[in-house]
Scaffold this active site. Structure first.
Site, short mmCIF file in Angstrom:
data_model
loop_
_atom_site.label_atom_id
_atom_site.label_comp_id
_atom_site.label_asym_id
_atom_site.label_seq_id
_atom_site.Cartn_x
_atom_site.Cartn_y
_atom_site.Cartn_z
N LYS A 119 0.86 -1.18 0.00
CA LYS A 119 0.00 0.00 0.00
C LYS A 119 0.90 1.23 0.00
CE LYS A 119 -4.19 2.05 1.73
NZ LYS A 119 -3.73 3.43 1.79
N CYS A 438 34.46 16.02 31.57
CA CYS A 438 33.03 15.75 31.44
C CYS A 438 32.74 14.24 31.44
CB CYS A 438 32.50 16.37 30.15
SG CYS A 438 30.74 16.14 29.93
S1 IVH Z 1 -6.39 -0.52 -5.10
C1 IVH Z 1 -10.31 -1.22 -5.29
N1 IVH Z 1 -3.87 -0.89 -4.49
O1 IVH Z 1 -5.04 3.45 -1.22
C2 IVH Z 1 -9.33 -0.50 -4.55
N2 IVH Z 1 -4.89 1.12 -3.78
O2 IVH Z 1 -8.34 3.91 -0.64
C3 IVH Z 1 -8.75 0.58 -5.35
N3 IVH Z 1 -3.34 2.61 -2.58
O3 IVH Z 1 -5.73 6.33 -2.26
C4 IVH Z 1 -7.40 0.90 -4.91
N4 IVH Z 1 -1.58 1.33 -2.71
O4 IVH Z 1 -4.27 5.23 -4.05
C5 IVH Z 1 -4.92 -0.07 -4.39
N5 IVH Z 1 -1.63 -1.38 -4.08
C6 IVH Z 1 -2.69 -0.55 -3.97
C7 IVH Z 1 -2.60 0.69 -3.32
C8 IVH Z 1 -3.72 1.51 -3.25
C9 IVH Z 1 -2.05 2.48 -2.28
C10 IVH Z 1 -4.15 3.80 -2.21
C11 IVH Z 1 -5.00 4.34 -3.30
C12 IVH Z 1 -6.08 5.04 -2.57
C13 IVH Z 1 -6.17 4.25 -1.32
C14 IVH Z 1 -7.37 3.37 -1.38
#
Ligand code: IVH
Length: 675
Positions: A119, A438
């Site tokens: 993420k 010190c």
């Molecule tokens: S999938 C169906 N994959 O997390 C889900 N999101 O609320 C759609 N994000 O701001 C998103 N890494 O930009 C997905 N590997 C990843 C992600 C990711 C970061 C962020 C995305 C969004 C939030 C999702």
């Protein structure tokens, strides 16, 4: 080749190099060659503006500043993702159980297959390619409508302007624009140097850069991108699984993070979560969790979504690395070298998996730069094993006027030993001047004192110094000369034999040279060579102890900074005391005669004068030679370096010739003196 074909060839070649450099991280051409290709394409497009296509790399920068971003309605809504805040393995179990329940699977049924990825902590972007060319980039916005940030996205070199491979009618690629940590640090350093505001973290820097109305500014921001999903597709063969989608996007030229896996069941997910947790700090970018997606797109469809969150995906978080808390006070810590580090005393806060009560503020410059004040609410960051740090204050939460923090005003004296605290002209850190005395600097000072180039006490190394200091047997260097066999032999891993050897080494070190003694004191900025210069110049320790900054600067190679360090060190009564105690304990050396400041030219040389010189009297010549550190002898011997001969030189000249000694006339002497 005509211009049209040449321009197309150049675009393709530059795109290949961009892909190699920004996506594969494996550059294929030297910068100079790349620049040459780029300039050639620019020149062609200037001569034939009709050749300037949307996918030309020259179009990455160049757009005009906008007054606002145009709204973009997403053809396929950009969903958000449910977060699992249970950061333990049980978080993965809960997700798998929910998916199985929704799919109507019984315990006996096969495990569900998942695609797991990171993420990323940046900004979600939808990239729209029509007939293979990037035509629009938009932020997520509320999921239905985002903002058109195409101009800025074009500046991100890792994002292809044209798809590799077969071009579908429409392909929307979704992913995260982010900033690497090293790029973030460099950007902040540049911002600081330019007197501009710095960013709190890479995510804010990435989001702020994309929301920039002036693409020329965005172009200077080092942004990166990872693809992780799809939007609308027309005429694109959609694979059966998410993992295959990612592979297909990679084949189209997008960066896809290598840390991804296909796993089965809750155990596989928990395993991935743990594996990435161990990797987290070593990644070149920030993540705040991992994402699990049901791998089969058919099953994803079957699961559908509630409100804006798909049932087939979850973000499994890690403990947050940042938190907001109250800065109660600022104290200082004294390091082994005497450096004073300001430390924030915080209202305890849970961050990075532990409760944090202290965080570093690095130094006064950092406090000034961040404008952190006692009483502020501050963002605290703890990433992995690194020392927690105060990242920035939250200015909106500052209650009224708070005084600025001034370390030297708050701590004019070392909190550990009471010696004066000073800060060098071009130095970021403040330091305690009580080097020898010190307690915070004790071990370091003793190790240096005993070192091979200093007092050269064989056997007095780190382990022993640790033991002696920890047992409070040795506090200052003079205690070394008061050590007895009993105290030593009782130490761990120290037999009577080694104790005796050590005592012998200590005894031997009592007789040293002034240069070694000066070096052993561990005066800041006084290395071995400077110590030697000081010893040669002053000859006697008392002459050095009496010198002021001006007198010290007469020594060759001693400038204002070194002179100041010496005066500060010797100005500290505690240090003087230790020096006197060492002398009283019998540490001794051969004292010499002080040498003139500008000497050195004839230092250690012996000259003999004979005959009458054309302009100089004998007294004048003698004074000039001695002024340069030379000695004038009455008779010629093998030890004579030069004979200066004038009119009616007698037997001395003959002797010099016999011994093969260099003979000078008056101009020769003047040249030797540098006049
Ligand atoms: S999938 C169906 N994959 O997390 C889900 N999101 O609320 C759609 N994000 O701001 C998103 N890494 O930009 C997905 N590997 C990843 C992600 C990711 C970061 C962020 C995305 C969004 C939030 C999702």
């Amino acid at each position: 080749m005509d211009a049209v074909a040449r321009a197309a060839a150049l675009r393709a070649e530059i795109a290949r190099h961009d892909h190699a450099y920004y996506v594969l991280d494996a550059p294929t051409v030297p910068d100079a060659e790349y620049d040459r290709l780029f300039r050639e394409l620019q020149a062609l497009e200037t001569a034939h503006p009709e050749l300037r296509t949307a996918d030309s790399p020259t179009q990455r920068v160049g757009g005009r500043p906008l007054s606002q971003f145009a709204p973009v309605r997403h053809r396929v809504p950009m969903l958000s993702i449910r977060t699992e805040t249970d950061t333990e393995a049980s978080g993965a179990d809960a997700f798998d159980a929910r998916v199985r329940r929704e799919l109507g699977l019984a315990d006996a049924d096969a495990r569900v297959e998942y695609a797991a990825e990171l993420k990323f902590d940046g900004l979600a972007i939808n990239l729209r390619y029509e007939d293979g060319v990037l035509v629009q980039a938009a932020t997520r916005g509320d999921g239905e409508t985002g903002e058109d940030v195409t101009q800025n996205i074009r500046t991100v070199r890792a994002i292809p302007l044209r798809l590799k491979g077969t071009a579908p009618a429409v392909l929307e690629v979704r992913g995260e624009v982010y900033m690497r940590r090293d790029d973030f640090e460099q950007l902040n350093a540049r911002q600081l140097a330019a007197g501009e505001k710095t960013f709190v973290n890479p995510r804010n820097a990435a989001a702020g850069s994309i929301r920039q109305l002036d693409p020329a500014v965005a172009a200077k921001r080092p942004l990166s991108f990872f693809a992780y999903g799809l939007g609308e597709t027309i005429g694109w063969p959609v694979p059966a699984t998410h993992a295959e989608v990612l592979d297909a996007l990679q084949a189209h030229g997008f960066p896809v993070c290598e840390h991804r896996a296909v796993l089965s069941g809750a155990a596989g997910l928990a395993d991935f979560h743990a594996r990435i947790a161990a990797l987290r700090d070593a990644l070149p970018f920030d993540i705040d969790g991992v994402v699990y997606k049901v791998n089969s797109l058919a099953l994803q469809q079957q699961l559908g979504f509630v409100t804006r969150e798909p049932r087939w995906a979850v973000a499994h978080k890690y403990p947050a690395q940042e938190a907001v808390t109250l800065l109660r006070d600022i104290e200082v810590q004294v390091g082994r070298t005497g450096a004073l580090t300001p430390v924030a005393r915080l209202e305890p806060v849970f961050v990075g998996g532990v409760t944090v009560t202290n965080a570093t503020l690095h130094n006064q410059d950092e406090i000034d730069r961040k404008d952190v004040r006692i009483g502020d609410w501050v963002i605290v960051r703890r990433a992995g094993d690194v020392i927690p740090e105060v990242v920035a204050p939250v200015p909106e939460r500052r209650a009224g006027e708070l005084p600025r923090f001034d370390l030297l005003a708050r701590f004019p004296r070392c909190p550990v030993c009471g010696s004066h605290v000073v800060r060098g002209m071009d130095e970021a850190v403040a330091r305690c001047t009580g080097g020898l005395f010190c307690p915070a600097q004790r071990k370091q000072a003793l190790l240096h004192f005993a070192g091979r180039r200093a007092m050269d006490i064989d056997g007095l190394g780190e382990k022993l110094v640790d033991q002696l200091v920890d047992a409070a047997i040795v506090k200052t260097p003079v205690d070394i000369y008061r050590l007895g066999i009993l105290a030593l032999a009782n130490l761990e891993r120290m037999g009577e034999k080694s104790a005796q050897n050590l005592l012998a080494a200590i005894e031997k070190s009592r007789h040293t040279t002034l240069a070694r003694f000066i070096f052993a004191l561990g005066i800041r900025n006084v290395g071995e060579a400077t110590a030697r210069d000081l010893a040669r110049h002053f000859g006697k320790l008392d002459a050095l102890l009496a010198a002021d900054e001006a007198a010290l600067q007469q020594v060759p190679d001693v400038g204002p900074i070194v002179a100041k360090s010496i005066v500060e060190f010797l100005g500290e009564p505690h240090n003087r005391e230790v020096i006197e105690q060492l002398r009283a304990a019998g540490v001794s050396w051969q004292e010499g005669e002080p040498k003139d400041a500008v000497s050195g030219r004839l230092a250690g040389r012996t000259l003999v004068l004979t005959g009458t010189l054309p302009t100089l009297s004998r007294e004048e010549a003698k004074a000039m030679i001695e002024g340069q550190g030379g000695k004038v002898a009455g008779s010629v011997s093998k030890k004579t370096d030069y004979v200066v001969a004038g009119e009616e030189a007698g037997s001395k000249l003959a002797k010099a010739q016999e011994l093969g000694i260099t003979i000078l006339d008056e101009p020769g002497l003047m040249a030797l003196l540098g006049n």
